[in-house]
Motif scaffolding. Structure first.
Motif, short mmCIF file in Angstrom:
data_model
loop_
_atom_site.label_atom_id
_atom_site.label_comp_id
_atom_site.label_asym_id
_atom_site.label_seq_id
_atom_site.Cartn_x
_atom_site.Cartn_y
_atom_site.Cartn_z
N SER A 160 100.31 78.87 108.46
CA SER A 160 100.05 77.73 109.34
C SER A 160 101.22 77.42 110.26
CB SER A 160 99.72 76.49 108.49
OG SER A 160 100.84 76.09 107.72
N GLU A 161 102.42 77.85 109.86
CA GLU A 161 103.60 77.64 110.70
C GLU A 161 103.72 78.67 111.82
OE1 GLU A 161 106.82 77.67 107.98
OE2 GLU A 161 106.40 75.66 107.16
N GLY A 162 102.77 79.62 111.87
CA GLY A 162 102.73 80.57 112.98
C GLY A 162 103.12 81.98 112.63
N ASN A 163 103.47 82.24 111.38
CA ASN A 163 103.84 83.60 110.98
C ASN A 163 102.57 84.37 110.61
OD1 ASN A 163 104.99 85.95 110.07
ND2 ASN A 163 106.17 85.02 108.41
N LEU A 164 101.93 84.95 111.62
CA LEU A 164 100.66 85.65 111.40
C LEU A 164 100.86 87.07 110.88
CD1 LEU A 164 98.64 84.46 114.53
CD2 LEU A 164 98.66 83.51 112.22
N GLU A 165 102.10 87.48 110.70
CA GLU A 165 102.36 88.79 110.12
C GLU A 165 102.45 88.71 108.59
OE1 GLU A 165 105.84 90.39 111.86
OE2 GLU A 165 104.99 90.57 113.88
N TYR A 166 102.53 87.50 108.06
CA TYR A 166 102.63 87.33 106.62
C TYR A 166 101.27 87.55 105.96
CZ TYR A 166 103.50 85.21 102.06
OH TYR A 166 103.61 85.00 100.70
N ARG A 167 101.29 88.19 104.79
CA ARG A 167 100.07 88.40 104.00
C ARG A 167 100.33 87.92 102.58
NH1 ARG A 167 98.96 88.82 108.42
NH2 ARG A 167 97.84 90.46 109.55
N VAL A 168 99.39 87.15 102.05
CA VAL A 168 99.54 86.67 100.68
C VAL A 168 99.34 87.85 99.73
CG1 VAL A 168 98.78 84.35 101.23
CG2 VAL A 168 97.10 86.05 100.53
N PRO A 169 100.06 87.87 98.60
CA PRO A 169 99.93 88.98 97.66
C PRO A 169 98.57 88.96 96.96
CG PRO A 169 101.32 87.27 96.74
CD PRO A 169 101.05 86.87 98.16
N ILE A 170 98.01 90.12 96.74
CA ILE A 170 96.73 90.25 96.03
C ILE A 170 97.04 90.81 94.65
CG2 ILE A 170 94.43 91.30 96.05
CD1 ILE A 170 94.72 91.49 99.09
N LEU A 171 97.08 89.90 93.66
CA LEU A 171 97.50 90.27 92.32
C LEU A 171 96.37 90.23 91.31
CD1 LEU A 171 100.84 88.21 92.22
CD2 LEU A 171 100.51 90.59 92.95
N ARG A 172 95.20 89.79 91.73
CA ARG A 172 94.09 89.63 90.80
C ARG A 172 92.83 90.22 91.41
NH1 ARG A 172 95.14 85.36 87.10
NH2 ARG A 172 92.91 84.99 86.90
N GLU A 173 91.83 90.45 90.56
CA GLU A 173 90.55 91.00 91.00
C GLU A 173 89.40 90.02 90.79
OE1 GLU A 173 89.94 94.70 89.06
OE2 GLU A 173 91.77 95.63 89.84
N ASP A 174 89.73 88.75 90.56
CA ASP A 174 88.69 87.75 90.34
C ASP A 174 88.49 86.91 91.60
OD1 ASP A 174 90.98 86.30 90.44
OD2 ASP A 174 91.02 85.79 88.31
N GLU A 175 87.99 85.68 91.42
CA GLU A 175 87.73 84.82 92.57
C GLU A 175 89.00 84.53 93.36
OE1 GLU A 175 84.55 83.81 89.51
OE2 GLU A 175 86.66 84.31 89.53
N LEU A 176 90.11 84.33 92.66
CA LEU A 176 91.38 84.07 93.37
C LEU A 176 91.82 85.28 94.17
CD1 LEU A 176 93.46 82.03 90.75
CD2 LEU A 176 92.21 81.20 92.75
N GLY A 177 91.57 86.48 93.65
CA GLY A 177 91.88 87.69 94.41
C GLY A 177 91.05 87.77 95.67
N ARG A 178 89.77 87.38 95.54
CA ARG A 178 88.90 87.39 96.73
C ARG A 178 89.33 86.33 97.73
NH1 ARG A 178 85.11 88.67 92.68
NH2 ARG A 178 84.41 86.52 92.41
#
Length: 355
Positions: A80-98
């Motif tokens: 939201s601060e404008g860093n569109l190159e950042y990606r959140v880590p995908i550590l799970r395969e459940d609803e939170l991962g999705r």
């Protein structure tokens, strides 16, 4: 014991299942703890110990979920601060991962949209710059010649007629530039509709080549046509399609070696008809080849015939837009100075005609 429970919960693919089992295991641990403590103490201590054990167990078993939620929240703050190159880590395969996948996909779409908006803004600036430059040049010449005529700054009648003819020529050139700009703007509008009618494309090409031949001969270029003798009937907008073909002819004439030959051919199969315009000119680089269909790109001045006035650089983009409106494509190939532009257009029947 706790490690075994962690491993059991970690194998679940659903956050709801994981939370359910965390609750069950925490309850079991709390009950066992309460029973053990109750054997030694019959006061309120077992109940308090049950509550405390349940809270601690549930916190430990759901800690990974809470920490991941915090990580997602922090990631959203960074994005939201404008860093569109950042990606959140995908550590799970459940609803939170999705959810994490959706956040990353949303960020990528937002980044593409912003890049597209920047490109559009840059394109608008290029449009203004290109139009200003292309319209200013002939307009400056017109004003200059009119000033000479206004102040009678000519030596004789011949010079007067030459000034007058040059003024008229520049005015026509200015009109053509404005027409090109208007046509390009109109064609890129989503509201433009094709006036489709059943037309013999071969006959249309033959007529346009016949009208083009005197211009070509005047500029020391000959025409070699091979469009067959069989009617090629399909539904097209003859006015716009004629404009597209005329642009290809004029482009080939501008950039042909003089004297030279412009070769025009047409072939068909069951689904498409193919119109090819070929000419020989000065070789260009790969970068120049890729820009030929960009608006306002005019190529190398050394390639252009000095007898033909420069245009807006919108000829090929207009042709591409018209052909794409007919659900076709335009391709250009260049090999050692030989340029081949091909229009590939699908056949249409009366069932797809516009009302």
């Amino acid at each position: 014991m706790i490690n075994i429970l962690f491993s059991l919960i970690k194998g679940k693919k659903s956050i709801r299942v994981e939370m359910f089992w965390a609750f069950i295991f925490s309850l079991i641990i709390a009950v066992i703890s309460m029973v053990v403590v109750a054997n030694f103490n019959q006061t309120y201590v077992p109940t308090i110990f049950f509550v405390a054990t349940f809270i601690v167990s549930f916190y430990l078993l759901t800690g990974r979920v809470v920490r991941y939620l915090i990580a997602l929240a922090e990631g959203l703050d960074i994005i939201s601060e404008g860093n569109l190159e950042y990606r959140v880590p995908i550590l799970r395969e459940d609803e939170l991962g999705r959810v994490a996948l959706s956040i990353n996909a949303m960020t990528e779409r937002l980044d593409r949209q912003i890049q597209m908006e920047r490109k559009i803004e840059k394109s608008k600036m290029e449009l203004i710059t290109g139009v200003s430059h292309d319209l200013r040049t002939p307009l400056t010449s017109i004003i200059g010649y009119l000033d000479l005529l206004r102040t009678s700054s000519f030596q004789d009648q011949n010079e007067y007629e030459r000034f007058f003819q040059n003024t008229y020529s520049k005015a026509i050139h200015l009109k053509n530039l404005i027409d090109d700009l208007f046509e390009y703007t109109r064609l890129t509008s989503s509201s433009i509709k094709l006036n489709l009618k059943q037309i013999d494309v071969r006959q249309l090409l033959d007529q346009m080549i016949f009208e083009f031949e005197p211009i070509a001969l005047e500029n020391r270029a000959s025409i070699d046509k091979d469009i067959g003798h069989t009617a090629v009937v399909t539904a097209i907008d003859s006015e716009k399609f004629g404009r597209a073909f005329d642009n290809l002819l004029m482009n080939a004439l501008k950039y042909s070696i003089k004297p030279g030959t412009i070769r025009i051919s047409m072939q068909t199969d069951e689904q498409f008809f193919y119109i090819t315009v070929e000419n020989e000119g000065t070789p260009i680089t790969k970068d120049q080849e890729e820009k030929l269909f960009d608006r306002f790109y005019k190529g190398d001045h050394s390639r252009r015939s000095e007898d033909i006035q420069t245009g807006t650089g919108l000829g090929l983009p207009i042709t591409r837009n018209i052909v794409e409106m007919h659900e076709g494509t335009v391709t250009l190939t260049h090999n050692d100075g030989v340029f081949v532009v091909m229009m590939t257009v699908p056949f249409r029947n009366s069932s797809v005609l516009s009302p």
